[in-house]
Design a protein around this motif. Sequence first.
Motif, PDB file in Angstrom:
ATOM      1  N   ILE A 196       0.854  -1.309   0.069  1.00 39.91           N
ATOM      2  CA  ILE A 196       0.034   0.023   0.024  1.00 39.91           C
ATOM      3  C   ILE A 196       0.857   1.352  -0.221  1.00 39.91           C
ATOM      4  CG2 ILE A 196      -1.961   1.301   1.198  1.00 39.91           C
ATOM      5  CD1 ILE A 196      -2.543  -1.698   2.368  1.00 39.91           C
ATOM      6  N   ILE A 197       0.803   2.039  -0.991  1.00 41.23           N
ATOM      7  CA  ILE A 197       1.826   3.061  -1.404  1.00 41.23           C
ATOM      8  C   ILE A 197       1.106   4.407  -1.294  1.00 41.23           C
ATOM      9  CG2 ILE A 197       3.167   4.145  -3.021  1.00 41.23           C
ATOM     10  CD1 ILE A 197       3.314   1.381  -4.432  1.00 41.23           C
ATOM     11  N   ASP A 198       1.891   5.250  -0.222  1.00 41.75           N
ATOM     12  CA  ASP A 198       1.334   6.552  -0.389  1.00 41.75           C
ATOM     13  C   ASP A 198       1.849   7.481  -1.534  1.00 41.75           C
ATOM     14  OD1 ASP A 198       0.680   9.229   0.237  1.00 41.75           O
ATOM     15  OD2 ASP A 198       1.343   9.237   2.275  1.00 41.75           O
ATOM     16  N   VAL A 199       1.288   7.846  -2.672  1.00 43.53           N
ATOM     17  CA  VAL A 199       1.727   8.226  -3.633  1.00 43.53           C
ATOM     18  C   VAL A 199       2.373   9.641  -3.392  1.00 43.53           C
ATOM     19  CG1 VAL A 199       1.295   9.023  -5.990  1.00 43.53           C
ATOM     20  CG2 VAL A 199       0.010   6.934  -5.041  1.00 43.53           C
ATOM     21  N   ALA A 200       1.664  10.548  -2.862  1.00 42.07           N
ATOM     22  CA  ALA A 200       2.174  12.118  -3.106  1.00 42.07           C
ATOM     23  C   ALA A 200       2.829  12.351  -1.585  1.00 42.07           C
ATOM     24  CB  ALA A 200       1.263  13.094  -3.383  1.00 42.07           C
ATOM     25  N   GLY A 201       2.449  11.489  -0.439  1.00 47.05           N
ATOM     26  CA  GLY A 201       2.826  11.805   0.787  1.00 47.05           C
ATOM     27  C   GLY A 201       1.684  12.508   1.574  1.00 47.05           C
ATOM     28  N   LYS A 202       1.843  12.114   2.872  1.00 48.87           N
ATOM     29  CA  LYS A 202       0.778  12.548   3.980  1.00 48.87           C
ATOM     30  C   LYS A 202      -0.551  12.416   3.535  1.00 48.87           C
ATOM     31  CE  LYS A 202       3.818  16.599   5.416  1.00 48.87           C
ATOM     32  NZ  LYS A 202       3.885  18.013   5.599  1.00 48.87           N
ATOM     33  N   GLN A 203      -0.814  11.269   3.217  1.00 44.25           N
ATOM     34  CA  GLN A 203      -2.304  10.575   2.837  1.00 44.25           C
ATOM     35  C   GLN A 203      -2.551   9.332   3.567  1.00 44.25           C
ATOM     36  OE1 GLN A 203      -4.719  11.839   1.041  1.00 44.25           O
ATOM     37  NE2 GLN A 203      -5.918  10.219   1.470  1.00 44.25           N
ATOM     38  N   CYS A 204      -3.340   9.521   4.239  1.00 46.91           N
ATOM     39  CA  CYS A 204      -4.058   8.270   4.985  1.00 46.91           C
ATOM     40  C   CYS A 204      -4.782   7.299   4.398  1.00 46.91           C
ATOM     41  CB  CYS A 204      -4.747   8.595   6.249  1.00 46.91           C
ATOM     42  SG  CYS A 204      -4.065   9.817   7.328  1.00 46.91           S
ATOM     43  N   SER A 205      -4.579   6.113   4.516  1.00 43.89           N
ATOM     44  CA  SER A 205      -5.336   5.079   3.846  1.00 43.89           C
ATOM     45  C   SER A 205      -6.068   3.754   4.724  1.00 43.89           C
ATOM     46  CB  SER A 205      -4.376   4.375   2.808  1.00 43.89           C
ATOM     47  OG  SER A 205      -4.912   3.102   2.317  1.00 43.89           O
ATOM     48  N   ALA A 358      -5.001  15.560   9.052  1.00 46.22           N
ATOM     49  CA  ALA A 358      -5.052  14.092   8.959  1.00 46.22           C
ATOM     50  C   ALA A 358      -4.362  13.603   7.514  1.00 46.22           C
ATOM     51  CB  ALA A 358      -6.394  13.422   8.804  1.00 46.22           C
ATOM     52  N   ASN A 359      -4.646  14.518   6.582  1.00 43.64           N
ATOM     53  CA  ASN A 359      -3.869  14.124   5.121  1.00 43.64           C
ATOM     54  C   ASN A 359      -3.348  15.426   4.491  1.00 43.64           C
ATOM     55  OD1 ASN A 359      -5.277  11.696   4.792  1.00 43.64           O
ATOM     56  ND2 ASN A 359      -7.197  12.618   4.569  1.00 43.64           N
ATOM     57  N   GLY A 360      -2.651  16.189   5.623  1.00 46.33           N
ATOM     58  CA  GLY A 360      -1.808  17.124   5.400  1.00 46.33           C
ATOM     59  C   GLY A 360      -2.802  18.219   4.743  1.00 46.33           C
ATOM     60  N   TRP A 361      -3.921  18.332   4.983  1.00 44.71           N
ATOM     61  CA  TRP A 361      -5.064  19.050   4.538  1.00 44.71           C
ATOM     62  C   TRP A 361      -5.556  19.102   3.142  1.00 44.71           C
ATOM     63  CZ3 TRP A 361      -7.287  21.669   8.441  1.00 44.71           C
ATOM     64  CH2 TRP A 361      -6.722  22.259   9.548  1.00 44.71           C
ATOM     65  N   ILE A 362      -4.837  18.368   2.229  1.00 41.50           N
ATOM     66  CA  ILE A 362      -5.117  17.942   0.972  1.00 41.50           C
ATOM     67  C   ILE A 362      -5.171  16.478   0.507  1.00 41.50           C
ATOM     68  CG2 ILE A 362      -4.357  18.746  -1.504  1.00 41.50           C
ATOM     69  CD1 ILE A 362      -2.762  21.033  -0.528  1.00 41.50           C
ATOM     70  N   PRO A 363      -6.412  16.058   0.443  1.00 42.38           N
ATOM     71  CA  PRO A 363      -6.400  14.600   0.001  1.00 42.38           C
ATOM     72  C   PRO A 363      -5.653  14.303  -1.218  1.00 42.38           C
ATOM     73  CG  PRO A 363      -8.375  15.365   1.015  1.00 42.38           C
ATOM     74  CD  PRO A 363      -7.782  16.354   0.565  1.00 42.38           C
ATOM     75  N   THR A 364      -5.046  13.217  -1.553  1.00 42.40           N
ATOM     76  CA  THR A 364      -4.077  12.525  -2.512  1.00 42.40           C
ATOM     77  C   THR A 364      -4.654  11.197  -2.813  1.00 42.40           C
ATOM     78  OG1 THR A 364      -2.093  12.699  -1.241  1.00 42.40           O
ATOM     79  CG2 THR A 364      -2.462  14.550  -2.451  1.00 42.40           C
ATOM     80  N   ASP A 365      -3.664  10.630  -3.667  1.00 46.67           N
ATOM     81  CA  ASP A 365      -4.197   9.131  -4.319  1.00 46.67           C
ATOM     82  C   ASP A 365      -3.352   8.124  -3.482  1.00 46.67           C
ATOM     83  OD1 ASP A 365      -5.560  10.440  -6.054  1.00 46.67           O
ATOM     84  OD2 ASP A 365      -4.313   9.788  -7.701  1.00 46.67           O
ATOM     85  N   ILE A 366      -4.003   7.024  -3.255  1.00 43.76           N
ATOM     86  CA  ILE A 366      -3.273   5.804  -2.851  1.00 43.76           C
ATOM     87  C   ILE A 366      -2.959   4.808  -3.815  1.00 43.76           C
ATOM     88  CG2 ILE A 366      -3.589   3.719  -1.381  1.00 43.76           C
ATOM     89  CD1 ILE A 366      -2.555   6.236   0.291  1.00 43.76           C
ATOM     90  N   HIS A 367      -1.856   3.895  -3.912  1.00 42.11           N
ATOM     91  CA  HIS A 367      -1.896   3.120  -5.189  1.00 42.11           C
ATOM     92  C   HIS A 367      -1.424   1.592  -4.274  1.00 42.11           C
ATOM     93  CE1 HIS A 367      -1.334   1.992  -8.987  1.00 42.11           C
ATOM     94  NE2 HIS A 367      -0.228   0.954  -8.673  1.00 42.11           N
ATOM     95  N   VAL A 368      -2.073   0.544  -4.931  1.00 45.73           N
ATOM     96  CA  VAL A 368      -1.919  -0.645  -4.198  1.00 45.73           C
ATOM     97  C   VAL A 368      -1.324  -1.753  -5.189  1.00 45.73           C
ATOM     98  CG1 VAL A 368      -3.033  -2.893  -3.123  1.00 45.73           C
ATOM     99  CG2 VAL A 368      -3.925  -0.477  -2.534  1.00 45.73           C
ATOM    100  N   ARG A 369      -0.324  -2.510  -4.769  1.00 41.61           N
ATOM    101  CA  ARG A 369       0.259  -3.443  -5.634  1.00 41.61           C
ATOM    102  C   ARG A 369       0.198  -4.784  -5.090  1.00 41.61           C
ATOM    103  NH1 ARG A 369       5.437   0.395  -7.458  1.00 41.61           N
ATOM    104  NH2 ARG A 369       4.754   1.009  -9.301  1.00 41.61           N
ATOM    105  N   VAL A 370      -0.060  -5.963  -5.860  1.00 41.09           N
ATOM    106  CA  VAL A 370      -0.209  -7.182  -5.256  1.00 41.09           C
ATOM    107  C   VAL A 370       0.892  -7.918  -5.846  1.00 41.09           C
ATOM    108  CG1 VAL A 370      -1.446  -9.322  -4.626  1.00 41.09           C
ATOM    109  CG2 VAL A 370      -2.629  -7.008  -4.664  1.00 41.09           C
ATOM    110  N   TYR A 371       1.788  -8.743  -5.083  1.00 41.32           N
ATOM    111  CA  TYR A 371       2.729  -9.614  -5.768  1.00 41.32           C
ATOM    112  C   TYR A 371       2.560 -11.204  -5.392  1.00 41.32           C
ATOM    113  CZ  TYR A 371       5.149  -5.047  -5.408  1.00 41.32           C
ATOM    114  OH  TYR A 371       5.384  -3.723  -5.660  1.00 41.32           O
ATOM    115  N   GLY A 372       2.783 -11.917  -6.235  1.00 42.41           N
ATOM    116  CA  GLY A 372       2.627 -13.469  -6.242  1.00 42.41           C
ATOM    117  C   GLY A 372       3.381 -13.894  -4.779  1.00 42.41           C
ATOM    118  N   ALA A 373       2.567 -14.854  -4.552  1.00 39.79           N
ATOM    119  CA  ALA A 373       2.945 -15.715  -3.120  1.00 39.79           C
ATOM    120  C   ALA A 373       4.622 -16.437  -3.583  1.00 39.79           C
ATOM    121  CB  ALA A 373       1.955 -16.800  -3.024  1.00 39.79           C
ATOM    122  N   GLU A 374       5.026 -16.649  -4.720  1.00 41.79           N
ATOM    123  CA  GLU A 374       6.517 -17.188  -4.900  1.00 41.79           C
ATOM    124  C   GLU A 374       7.349 -16.369  -4.531  1.00 41.79           C
ATOM    125  OE1 GLU A 374       5.516 -14.852  -8.735  1.00 41.79           O
ATOM    126  OE2 GLU A 374       4.377 -16.218  -7.303  1.00 41.79           O
TER     127      GLU A 374
END
Length: 773
Positions: A196-205, A358-374
């Motif tokens: 779970i990646i905070d794309v721009a910083g200071k963004q809660c997820s 809570a979000n540095g006053w400016i809500p921004t995006d979140i990005h999620v990556r899922v990686y294989g179990a191997e």
Amino acid sequence: MNTQFHDHLITGEPPATSRKRIVAQQAMRVKLLPGERLQIDCPDEGQCCELFMLDDGPGSARERLELGQATSGMPEVQAQLQQSRPSGDRLRQRLLAWGVKESHLQRGLHLDAEQLPCMIEATERTGAIHLVLAAPGADMMPQEQTTATELNVAFWRLPGEMTELPDPLSEPVQEVHVPHSSARVYRVKAGEWIQIIDVAGKQCSDFIAFDAEALERGEEITLDAVATRTLAGHALPQPGLYSRFADNRLQPMLELVQDTVGRHDSFLLACTPKYYEDSGYFGHVSCTDNFNRALREYGVAPRAGWPAINFFFNTLIEPCGTVGMDEPWSRPGDYVLLRANRDLICASSACPDDIDPANGWIPTDIHVRVYGAENQFERAIAHRVVPEELPRMTKQTAFHSRTSKLTKHFDEYRGYWVPTEFEGWGARAEYLACRESVAVMDLSPLRKFEVVGPDAEALLQYALTRNVRRLAVGEIVYSAACFETGGMVDDGTLFRMGEQTFRWVCGDPWSGTWLRELAAQRGDRVSIRESTDQLHNLAVQGPNSRALLSELVWQPENRTPVSELKWFHFTIGRLGGPEGIPLMVSRTGYTGELGFEVWCHPDDGAAVWDAIWQAGQPHGLAPLGFAALDMLRIEAGLIFAEHEFCNQTNPYEAGIGFTVPMKTKEEDFSGRAALQRQSPESRQKLVGLVLDGNEPVHHGDLVYDGRMPVGQITSATASPLLGKMIALCRVQPAWSEPGTRLEVGQLDGLQKRLPAQVQALPFHDPERIKVRS
């Protein structure tokens, strides 16, 4: 185009859109589109950069990149590849994976450290540029000071739809982008990894998860914060032993594997409509509403508030219990990495809160990556030496492959995993081995800095409290380093390797940054380069340590043998014979016993451990973890950062006033004026406390004379030597005399009192006969 970094500050050009780090002795592959540019910078001003182009465009690389100052060839890369060492193999494997051929290297370019920073720009004339950038260097042996170090690369990218994401940890099997003020649901299989990646910083997820199989049966088994805290014994799981998030049936659902922020919350609800309504913002979108809508297709009933893991949410809890918040600590690209213990239905939000910090006053995006179990990702916590740099993830030491076979109990310390105690021994047995026979301990997290140049002695004479000019080649001195306020930057040991070459071994990685800043202010001609990744060390401590190492270490005739090595001196040798692994052996330690430290290149660490381990068995050798070390060093009256000293504690108050030769060192040093202004009668003193009973006391407990607080516990342990609870304590001078009766206050400081008596330090071997023997 070749523009210096400072020109950007002058012209006011926009800041870089992203930054990356080239690890020492490794390479990075990059692509620049027309209109994009990058800048290569050397943090310690001593590392070269070598580069080549992967694409075959018109003209030479020097002409296309406008690098007229570069020289042809890649001598440092070639030297690293030809040395038949693991570092060369690692670089070779990476280059082969990129399809690099010998012809690419032959067309490469070399930039000296003095030619950095350097700018490279792609234009319409050059077209897209595919580059490989390297921070090369041959392995540094313990007696050498030619360390390879990292390079930083800043990018100015063309405007895109969102801030550039960090490189994937592996090939993702699923990518989910969560636009600001929304939520997304995704399915994860058992064993898969969730980043779970905070794309721009200071963004809660906010994050919630359901057991997928149970949900198909219509049963909602979800994450439970209370169960998680209770089972882990932590307010929030962290990578390591206490990493699991549990469900409402007390079974683990997820494991936290990596975390670049370290500050989240898991005991509040995702934001709710009620929160905004009570604040006067009627109809404001909320994470709870977004979750309700996103989960509708899975048959999940809506809730008024969703209990969630609140990643990147900066919650504050005051001593009185009040809950508050502030802006998140997360920066662009920060992330958490989790692993699913079973098939899950997960939901992640990009919190819409814009009415508080809570979000540095400016809500921004979140990005999620899922990686294989191997995949296999190492557990890691991030730290940063300076605030603006990229996170540095926890590393394994050169000896981890051996210590990890003996224990599963590891803690993160200064960016490395270190064993706390060993299975089959335990802290008490490890302690006794060090006191009675011999023990071996991994101390590789100590930071090493090579200080070299015509002004090296002059710089260190000012930076350290000790009189460096009195130090002979082959000698070591323990010293404090102070700010101008007199507060301590760090403590450490200084090795004089040559007339103007030194090695500073300390605890805080920022010490090197401070030394560079000091050298720049003074105009000293000196190079300060970190060699931690080229020099790891084992402490071999105890009465049998000399006999053990004398069997193993060979020295040439011009070097002092281990059997004759004096306290606080070092020698150079080899393991087993003249063709063996190069070593440095120092008569130093942190236990109060006769002892040594053995220094080697990390790639030789496993072989060095094996040799010591095998030869040590007849001598009663045991492994030593940090729990036993704490018992040993407290008994020996030895200080520890953030316990006995910090940046507001001077050496006198830390109990190491002997490192400040105010009368015999006539030259100025950092902090001298502040220390001279302070009246000796006003300084707090570090003393020992012996408790009457065996109830534990802790760092931070206040020490009283009646109702009057007169000191504070800095470290404490149950002493096998005395059979009692003992502590290091900083007290007001009038209460520092041995025999003074005091009380340690617990509960509110008044309800519970533990009687104690002041004792002179050290508790163990007061004359330090053992360590000098």
